[in-house]
Design a protein around this motif. Structure first.
Motif, PDB file in Angstrom:
ATOM      1  N   LYS A 150       7.071  -8.735  -5.555  1.00  0.00           N
ATOM      2  CA  LYS A 150       6.746  -9.091  -4.264  1.00  0.00           C
ATOM      3  C   LYS A 150       5.873 -10.496  -4.482  1.00  0.00           C
ATOM      4  O   LYS A 150       5.840 -11.496  -3.585  1.00  0.00           O
ATOM      5  N   GLN A 151       4.697 -10.406  -5.378  1.00  0.00           N
ATOM      6  CA  GLN A 151       4.080 -11.468  -5.682  1.00  0.00           C
ATOM      7  C   GLN A 151       3.785 -11.498  -6.924  1.00  0.00           C
ATOM      8  O   GLN A 151       3.951 -10.445  -7.827  1.00  0.00           O
ATOM      9  N   PRO A 152       3.311 -12.807  -7.496  1.00  0.00           N
ATOM     10  CA  PRO A 152       3.066 -12.943  -9.053  1.00  0.00           C
ATOM     11  C   PRO A 152       2.002 -11.902  -9.412  1.00  0.00           C
ATOM     12  O   PRO A 152       0.815 -11.819  -8.827  1.00  0.00           O
ATOM     13  N   LEU A 153       2.015 -11.236 -10.645  1.00  0.00           N
ATOM     14  CA  LEU A 153       0.805 -10.493 -11.155  1.00  0.00           C
ATOM     15  C   LEU A 153       0.255 -11.365 -12.124  1.00  0.00           C
ATOM     16  O   LEU A 153       0.698 -11.846 -13.006  1.00  0.00           O
ATOM     17  N   GLN A 154      -1.065 -11.035 -11.922  1.00  0.00           N
ATOM     18  CA  GLN A 154      -1.817 -11.784 -13.067  1.00  0.00           C
ATOM     19  C   GLN A 154      -2.576 -10.533 -13.823  1.00  0.00           C
ATOM     20  O   GLN A 154      -3.774 -10.283 -13.028  1.00  0.00           O
TER      21      GLN A 154
END
Length: 104
Positions: free
Chosen positions: A76-80
């Motif tokens: 769903k969203q970039p993970l850092q």
């Protein structure tokens, strides 16, 4: 006397150095379940329910999370996440899913 966690870390590190244990398995041995609980609650809980990982092993979860962080798997969203956070979260979710516990 060394704790069981430090013995696992030493054993995992030694076996990995000898090429007898895959890196992903050794990082799961060295993972911190409590840190994984904290990281998952801070970074994952808004989208993921406790039963999302039912029956998954820590090693398979770690591989999946690494692929998400690397952008190889859609999310769903970039993970850092740091490698340690990946291992910790995978260890926590893997342990919780194997025991059938809620992760909240």
């Amino acid at each position: 006397m060394a704790s069981s966690g430090s013995r696992q870390l030493c054993a995992g590190t030694a076996l990995t150095a000898l090429g007898l244990l895959p890196l992903s398995v050794s990082s799961v041995l060295a993972a911190d379940v409590q840190a994984g609980k904290a990281a998952s609650q801070a970074k994952c809980i808004s989208c993921h329910e406790a039963d999302d990982w039912e029956g998954e092993s820590a090693a398979s979860l770690e591989s999946l999370i690494r692929d998400i962080v690397a952008g190889k798997v859609k999310h769903k969203q970039p993970l850092q996440l740091t490698p340690a956070e990946v291992a910790d979260i995978a260890a926590y979710w893997g342990q919780s899913s194997q025991k059938g516990q809620k992760r909240r």
